[in-house]
Design a protein around this motif. Structure first.
Motif, PDB file in Angstrom:
ATOM      1  N   TYR A 506      43.507  47.526  37.825  1.00  0.00           N
ATOM      2  CA  TYR A 506      43.416  47.481  35.993  1.00  0.00           C
ATOM      3  C   TYR A 506      44.095  45.618  35.457  1.00  0.00           C
ATOM      4  O   TYR A 506      44.524  46.421  34.289  1.00  0.00           O
ATOM      5  N   THR A 507      44.585  45.706  36.753  1.00  0.00           N
ATOM      6  CA  THR A 507      45.282  44.310  35.991  1.00  0.00           C
ATOM      7  C   THR A 507      45.542  43.364  36.974  1.00  0.00           C
ATOM      8  O   THR A 507      45.543  41.719  36.398  1.00  0.00           O
ATOM      9  N   THR A 508      44.025  42.620  37.742  1.00  0.00           N
ATOM     10  CA  THR A 508      43.635  42.268  38.408  1.00  0.00           C
ATOM     11  C   THR A 508      42.539  41.914  38.963  1.00  0.00           C
ATOM     12  O   THR A 508      41.339  42.872  38.462  1.00  0.00           O
ATOM     13  N   PHE A 509      41.797  40.893  39.044  1.00  0.00           N
ATOM     14  CA  PHE A 509      40.597  40.960  39.681  1.00  0.00           C
ATOM     15  C   PHE A 509      40.436  39.144  40.560  1.00  0.00           C
ATOM     16  O   PHE A 509      41.001  38.740  40.743  1.00  0.00           O
ATOM     17  N   SER A 510      39.389  39.953  41.690  1.00  0.00           N
ATOM     18  CA  SER A 510      39.382  38.208  43.181  1.00  0.00           C
ATOM     19  C   SER A 510      37.864  38.322  43.102  1.00  0.00           C
ATOM     20  O   SER A 510      37.557  38.601  42.707  1.00  0.00           O
ATOM     21  N   LEU A 511      38.344  36.352  42.705  1.00  0.00           N
ATOM     22  CA  LEU A 511      36.914  35.685  42.958  1.00  0.00           C
ATOM     23  C   LEU A 511      36.898  34.666  44.375  1.00  0.00           C
ATOM     24  O   LEU A 511      37.001  34.909  45.037  1.00  0.00           O
ATOM     25  N   GLY A 558      48.601  40.133  35.472  1.00  0.00           N
ATOM     26  CA  GLY A 558      48.071  40.085  34.082  1.00  0.00           C
ATOM     27  C   GLY A 558      46.970  40.580  32.688  1.00  0.00           C
ATOM     28  O   GLY A 558      47.853  40.202  32.107  1.00  0.00           O
ATOM     29  N   LEU A 559      46.375  40.762  33.599  1.00  0.00           N
ATOM     30  CA  LEU A 559      45.163  41.493  32.756  1.00  0.00           C
ATOM     31  C   LEU A 559      45.739  42.887  32.190  1.00  0.00           C
ATOM     32  O   LEU A 559      46.240  43.548  32.569  1.00  0.00           O
ATOM     33  N   LYS A 560      44.319  42.485  30.986  1.00  0.00           N
ATOM     34  CA  LYS A 560      44.870  44.330  30.793  1.00  0.00           C
ATOM     35  C   LYS A 560      43.726  45.153  30.868  1.00  0.00           C
ATOM     36  O   LYS A 560      42.451  44.820  30.787  1.00  0.00           O
ATOM     37  N   ALA A 561      44.548  46.334  30.644  1.00  0.00           N
ATOM     38  CA  ALA A 561      43.482  47.057  30.950  1.00  0.00           C
ATOM     39  C   ALA A 561      42.580  47.940  31.122  1.00  0.00           C
ATOM     40  O   ALA A 561      42.707  48.030  29.720  1.00  0.00           O
ATOM     41  N   MET A 562      41.053  47.507  31.195  1.00  0.00           N
ATOM     42  CA  MET A 562      40.423  47.887  31.011  1.00  0.00           C
ATOM     43  C   MET A 562      39.761  47.141  29.656  1.00  0.00           C
ATOM     44  O   MET A 562      38.508  47.816  29.011  1.00  0.00           O
ATOM     45  N   ALA A 563      39.996  46.003  29.692  1.00  0.00           N
ATOM     46  CA  ALA A 563      39.560  44.794  28.446  1.00  0.00           C
ATOM     47  C   ALA A 563      38.485  44.405  29.807  1.00  0.00           C
ATOM     48  O   ALA A 563      37.809  44.151  30.816  1.00  0.00           O
ATOM     49  N   ASN A 585      27.756  38.059  34.130  1.00  0.00           N
ATOM     50  CA  ASN A 585      28.306  39.099  32.898  1.00  0.00           C
ATOM     51  C   ASN A 585      29.399  39.338  32.939  1.00  0.00           C
ATOM     52  O   ASN A 585      30.252  38.841  34.007  1.00  0.00           O
ATOM     53  N   TYR A 586      30.229  40.011  31.468  1.00  0.00           N
ATOM     54  CA  TYR A 586      31.331  39.910  32.107  1.00  0.00           C
ATOM     55  C   TYR A 586      31.695  41.144  33.059  1.00  0.00           C
ATOM     56  O   TYR A 586      31.033  42.001  33.189  1.00  0.00           O
ATOM     57  N   ILE A 587      33.330  40.634  32.982  1.00  0.00           N
ATOM     58  CA  ILE A 587      34.558  41.649  34.452  1.00  0.00           C
ATOM     59  C   ILE A 587      34.901  42.677  33.431  1.00  0.00           C
ATOM     60  O   ILE A 587      35.342  42.231  32.457  1.00  0.00           O
ATOM     61  N   ILE A 588      34.886  43.544  33.406  1.00  0.00           N
ATOM     62  CA  ILE A 588      35.703  44.888  33.035  1.00  0.00           C
ATOM     63  C   ILE A 588      37.218  45.070  34.011  1.00  0.00           C
ATOM     64  O   ILE A 588      37.136  45.155  35.262  1.00  0.00           O
ATOM     65  N   ALA A 589      38.283  44.931  33.563  1.00  0.00           N
ATOM     66  CA  ALA A 589      39.532  45.344  34.304  1.00  0.00           C
ATOM     67  C   ALA A 589      39.701  47.036  34.595  1.00  0.00           C
ATOM     68  O   ALA A 589      40.862  47.633  33.980  1.00  0.00           O
ATOM     69  N   MET A 590      39.285  46.503  35.908  1.00  0.00           N
ATOM     70  CA  MET A 590      39.142  47.842  36.057  1.00  0.00           C
ATOM     71  C   MET A 590      38.675  48.011  37.963  1.00  0.00           C
ATOM     72  O   MET A 590      38.025  47.288  38.176  1.00  0.00           O
ATOM     73  N   ALA A 623      41.378  58.397  39.767  1.00  0.00           N
ATOM     74  CA  ALA A 623      39.983  58.331  39.275  1.00  0.00           C
ATOM     75  C   ALA A 623      40.365  57.433  38.868  1.00  0.00           C
ATOM     76  O   ALA A 623      41.405  56.193  38.480  1.00  0.00           O
ATOM     77  N   SER A 624      39.053  56.513  38.407  1.00  0.00           N
ATOM     78  CA  SER A 624      38.641  54.858  38.150  1.00  0.00           C
ATOM     79  C   SER A 624      37.783  55.059  37.160  1.00  0.00           C
ATOM     80  O   SER A 624      36.346  55.531  37.803  1.00  0.00           O
TER      81      SER A 624
END
Length: 1048
Positions: A506-511, A558-563, A585-590, A623-624
């Motif tokens: 919800y707050t991070t993603f890895s590339l 530091g991402l915004k959840a579900m953004a 495609n865009y990435i959703i923080a979840m 749940a997610s």
């Protein structure tokens, strides 16, 4: 109403406009000091011959034009005045003036019945003072008329008219009296008046402005002045009561009405009390002469010049001053007071103060201030200290460009020049991997702030630093610049390859990605990477890393959840930045989608809480994306007093103070885009039960006693409240439970032996526990024994041990979900076998979710609420020292059975139970007619009792069979139990036949009779067990009845 009044006013003006050209200055009726009443107006008629009529109370009144007429109309140009003389009380009334048919004036003349209790009196006042007239009436009036001559006086700036609270005392105050205020004043109340005169006397000469206290400094010019009310008046000046003249060193000036006293140069002796007198009038003032601190202007100018010294030298300041003692001298450095110390020397005398700062350094530069203070004031002077030293370090040099044979650098001058001009710079280099710094400018300082370094080797890495030089010498070097390689400029790299998302929360993603491909002369090697993100609703890219990263993976924080975010990677090197590479495609923080699932394996489905205590349910789930959480109570939203707290991985239900009304089934539903999951928890809010009422005993059948008791007060509020009966006799003296789970207020206890006293207790029970007991009276019967003689036969040893076996085995069951399931079997064996219940080969004897009982060989297992998790194979194992036996069955839970099927099963079971009960009764009658001894009569009575109970059970089955639509499986168990009891009755019949043949030889075989008596006692005990079995059937039937009523 207001609209109507405005309409009437408009109509009146329209009527007036027909005969009057102008109407102004309308005056209501008023009594004048001469005793006449007047009212009038200014009016210009359209037709001068228009008739003017006067009415009083609606009646026309004739009037004249001479002064003797009453009333009289006087006309002067456009001014019309009606007067009435010799006023009387009957002159009061409502007066109206009409021109032709148009009304122009209405006035109400009231004559109150009033007299002057106290009349106004003559007043004398001095000019500028106030004069007061006061009168007292006999009758309260809101207001009276005050006048001077023929002019009425109104409340305002000049006149103040007041009335007391009782409306009797009326007052006129003439403010700031002048000579022109002299004259006669009248107070008029109705048609009576009171008069008095005001005399204003001249005050004489006055001070328009008097002397004022003055403060002057020593050596300054000062002046005292005043102003009289007359220009012709002369006066005298005094100092401490001594007459002053020009010879006393003062200047006296008269300028018309102004008089001044001037002292050109004040000194301490001029401080005194000064007075000015003129024609008996006096004005005094005090002159205070002060001596504040003072500094000579030349000395001040010299002090304010900066003191410039070199580092390590001493700095010195001197300040002469004058002023009244005592003087306080304070020195400050950058607003911090200096005190004498090792490096601070302060010498102060009555006229001078000196400050010396020893061995000053560059850090001592700043503002130096002296503050001189005495009781009359404060004076301060400011100087500046400049300490010359080495310049500070410049900022790190910047690499402008790099080539294989030279590197171009630039830098900025230092902020701290050391107090003097920067004359040049020293530039040093360090080859990467060594600790040696070499000077580049061997021929002298570099005067510019840029330089091209040519003494480099291709491919080598270098660091550079620079130091500034002033008149004192070279300062400290700067920090090194970034490492630079001597080589020709690089081409920007290409796009990264294989960019992909490896994980997200919800707050991070890895590339992760792969380096861009190198193309000689077109795209050089990438030396780092920038990661940029852009929210989907924004147009601006944000760089996640300020410094390029060298790894080919990165985690954005530091991402915004579900953004939603767009992502791109930019490769970079010394040649610049390459083209960005993004994900399609865009990435959703979840996190990855997960269907809601409850994670706590030990969640309770049934919770009992004492009334008044706090209820807290914590439900954990995963749940997610984040799910929507809802709570229901009995299918509707929870009440407002229930607090729900949701968080990422759970939810909490909180009832701070629970009540019985909070009981119910609470359902939590967790739902997201992937799916949903629900869970039910039954909460029962109850309290410790109160005991039942009075217990009464009845005996309708010998060998039994019936208990009846009053209901517990909590029975109406608690549908799960039931009763338990315990028994104690005078022989064993231990309490034994004879009945439990009773939902009625009556129970029959069997196996009551004569000659013993019995005590009974009745308890109320619910989910919280058991109440205190209600005790019954003592119950007992006398035992009558017959006398007989027995010849003892030869004693034969008998072996009563039997291996374990099943009288009634377990049967396959299909139970409705959400309802009770009752399994039972009948076993026998001697010694009494040990019973163990299994589900899928796992022991249940210690599992608190199942209620297991073993009463006189009838083994039962109760499941309160059947669910899918209860499906499986159930097994009962019995063993003693003689062997082991097992019986098993399968349980399947289904939504329910049809009402017709269950009714047919109940009717069939009832028929079989009744037929076999009749067989048992016939058997008992045969025993009675066989001529046994008196010991058999007790057995006969017990059989009768058993027959009555079986008939009652049959009657209950007949009455309730229509209601037991959903309990066929439970009633089948009861039928099997009855069959087992009847089978046992058949065995008992065989035993009775044996006893009959034995009794024919009673005289010869007394010992055998004794053995038979022992055997009969054992059989009587087994009959008692059968009675308890029938009792359990009744309890099951009652519970079924309750559930069927709830289902309906």
């Amino acid at each position: 109403m207001l609209k109507r009044l405005n309409q009437m006013k408009k109509e009146r003006e329209e009527e007036q406009a027909k005969v009057v050209e102008n109407l102004d200055n309308v005056k209501q009726i008023e009594v004048k000091p001469n005793g006449r009443a007047e009212f009038g107006f200014d009016m210009k008629l359209l037709d001068p011959n228009s008739a003017i009529h006067l009415y009083k109370d609606g009646t026309m009144v004739p009037y004249g034009h001479d002064e003797n007429s009453k009333p009289c109309l006087k006309k002067e140009g456009t001014k019309y005045v009606f007067t009435m003389k010799d006023l009387q009380p009957e002159d009061a009334g409502f007066y109206q003036v009409d021109v032709e048919d148009a009304n122009v004036l209405t006035t109400d003349f009231q004559v109150p019945d009033v007299e002057f209790t106290t009349k106004i009196k003559d007043v004398k006042a001095v000019e500028s003072e106030d004069a007061i007239f006061e009168c007292v009436l006999s009758t309260p009036l809101n207001r009276i008329t005050w006048s001077k001559s023929d002019s009425s006086l109104e409340h305002g700036h000049k006149y103040e008219i007041t009335v007391s609270e009782d409306k009797l005392t009326h007052t006129l105050r003439v403010k700031d009296c002048g000579i022109d205020d002299t004259g006669a004043y009248y107070a008029i109340a109705g048609i009576i008046s009171s008069s008095a005169s005001l005399t204003v006397e001249d005050r004489g000469i006055q001070f328009v402005s008097g002397l004022s206290d003055t403060v002057a400094n020593v050596g300054e010019r000062t002046e005292l002045s005043c102003k009289l009310s007359s220009n012709a008046s002369e006066g005298c000046w005094y100092k401490n009561r001594k007459l002053l003249t020009k010879v006393d060193g003062v200047t006296i000036i008269k300028d018309g009405a102004c008089h001044r006293l001037i002292i050109d140069c004040c000194n301490k002796d001029d401080a005194a009390v000064y007075r000015f007198e003129a024609e008996g009038r006096k004005s005094e003032a005090t002159l205070n002469v002060e001596d504040p601190p003072n500094i000579d202007p030349d000395a001040l100018g010299k002090f304010t010049k900066p003191v410039i010294i070199k580092a390590g030298e001493n700095a010195e300041w001197k300040m002469p001053f004058s002023g009244g003692a005592p003087m306080t001298i304070q020195w400050y450095k950058d607003d911090e007071e200096l005190l004498p110390g090792l490096n601070v020397k302060i010498d102060t005398s009555d006229t001078e103060s000196q400050l010396r700062l020893m061995k000053c350094q560059r850090k001592d530069c700043g503002e130096v201030k002296i503050k001189i203070k005495n009781e009359y004031g404060t004076l301060q002077a400011i100087s500046k200290l400049i300490v010359l030293g080495y310049p500070g370090a410049p900022a790190a040099p910047k690499v402008v460009s790099a080539f294989k044979d030279r590197i171009n650098l630039s830098w900025c001058p230092p902020c701290d020049t050391g107090g003097t001009k920067i004359v040049g710079y020293n530039l040093e280099k360090n080859k990467k991997g060594t600790n040696y710094w070499s000077l580049i400018n061997q021929n002298g300082p570099i005067t510019d702030t840029k330089y091209a370094v040519k003494d480099v080797f291709e491919g080598a890495a270098y660091e550079f630093r620079v130091s500034a030089i002033n008149l004192s010498g070279a300062g400290d070097p700067s920090i090194p610049c970034d490492t630079v390689i001597a080589r020709d400029p690089m081409k920007p790299p290409g796009k990264v390859r294989d960019l992909k998302l490896t994980s997200s929360t919800y707050t991070t993603f890895s590339l992760a990605w792969t380096k861009p491909t190198e193309l000689q002369g077109v795209e050089d090697e990438a030396q780092g990477y920038y990661v940029e993100i852009r929210p989907i609703e924004s147009l601006e890219w944000t760089c996640c890393n300020v410094i390029p990263i060298t790894l080919t993976s990165y985690t954005a924080l530091g991402l915004k959840a579900m953004a939603s975010y767009w992502v791109r990677i930019i490769a970079t090197n010394y040649g610049g930045d390459g083209e960005p590479q993004g994900i399609d495609n865009y990435i959703i923080a979840m996190p990855p989608p997960v269907k809601p699932k409850f994670t706590d394996r030990k969640m309770k489905t049934f919770v009992v809480v004492k009334s008044g205590n706090t209820v807290r349910l914590n439900i954990n789930f995963e749940a997610s994306p984040l799910p929507e959480i809802s709570w229901l109570k009995d299918g509707i939203p929870v009440p407002k007093h229930v607090t729900i707290t949701n968080y990422d991985k759970g939810s909490q239900l909180l009832i701070p103070t629970s009540e019985r009304s909070d009981s119910g089934i609470y359902t939590i539903t967790v739902k997201n885009m992937v799916g949903q999951e629900s869970f039910n928890i039954e909460i029962r809010v109850t309290d410790d039960p109160r005991p039942p009422g009075t217990v009464e005993l009845y005996q309708n059948i010998p060998g039994t006693v019936t208990l009846c008791w009053a209901s517990s007060p909590d029975e109406k509020r608690d549908d799960r409240l039931h009763y338990m009966v315990s028994k104690r006799d005078s022989f064993k003296r231990t309490w034994r439970t004879v009945a439990d789970n009773l939902f009625n207020n009556k129970f029959t206890v069997v196996n009551i032996l004569p000659g013993r006293e019995y005590y009974f207790r009745v308890f109320a029970k619910n989910d919280m526990g058991m109440s205190p007991p209600s005790e019954s009276p003592v119950f007992g019967t006398k035992k009558e024994k017959g006398r007989f003689k027995v010849n003892m036969p030869e004693i034969k040893s008998l072996d009563f041990e039997v291996p374990p076996s099943f009288i009634v085995t377990l049967k396959r069951r299909t139970a409705p979900q959400g309802y009770e399931c009752y399994m039972s079997c009948a076993v026998r064996g001697n010694p009494t076998p040990r019973v163990t219940w299994y589900r899928n080969n796992i022991s249940l004897n210690t599992n608190t979710n199942y209620h297991i009982t073993n009463v006189c060989g009838v083994c039962s297992l109760l499941i309160l609420r059947v669910g899918p998790r209860d499906n499986g194979e159930y097994k009962v194992a019995i063993d003693n020292k003689l062997g082991r036996a097992e019986s098993s069955m399968s349980l399947n839970s289904v939504p329910g059975l049809l009402v017709e099927e269950r009714t047919v099963a109940l009717e069939e079971a009832q028929k079989q139970a009744q037929e076999k009960a009749e067989v048992a009764l016939v058997t008992s009658e045969k025993l009675r007619s066989s001529g046994l001894l008196s010991q058999l009569w007790a057995l006969h009575a017990e059989m009768n009792t058993r027959w009555e109970e079986i008939k009652q059970a049959a009657l209950s089955v007949t009455t309730l069979q229509g209601m037991f639509s959903n309990q066929s499986e439970e009633f089948e168990v009861m039928k099997k139990r009855v069959m087992a009891g009847l089978s046992f009755s058949s065995a008992l019949s065989e035993t009775e036949d044996s006893l009959t043949s034995t009794c024919s030889r009673v005289a010869e075989q007394g010992a055998l009779v004794e053995a038979l008596n022992a055997q009969l006692e054992g059989q009587a005990s087994e009959l008692n067990d059968l009675r308890e079995l029938l009792y359990l059937h009744n309890v099951a039937l009652y519970a079924h009845n309750k559930e069927i009523a709830a289902i309906k």
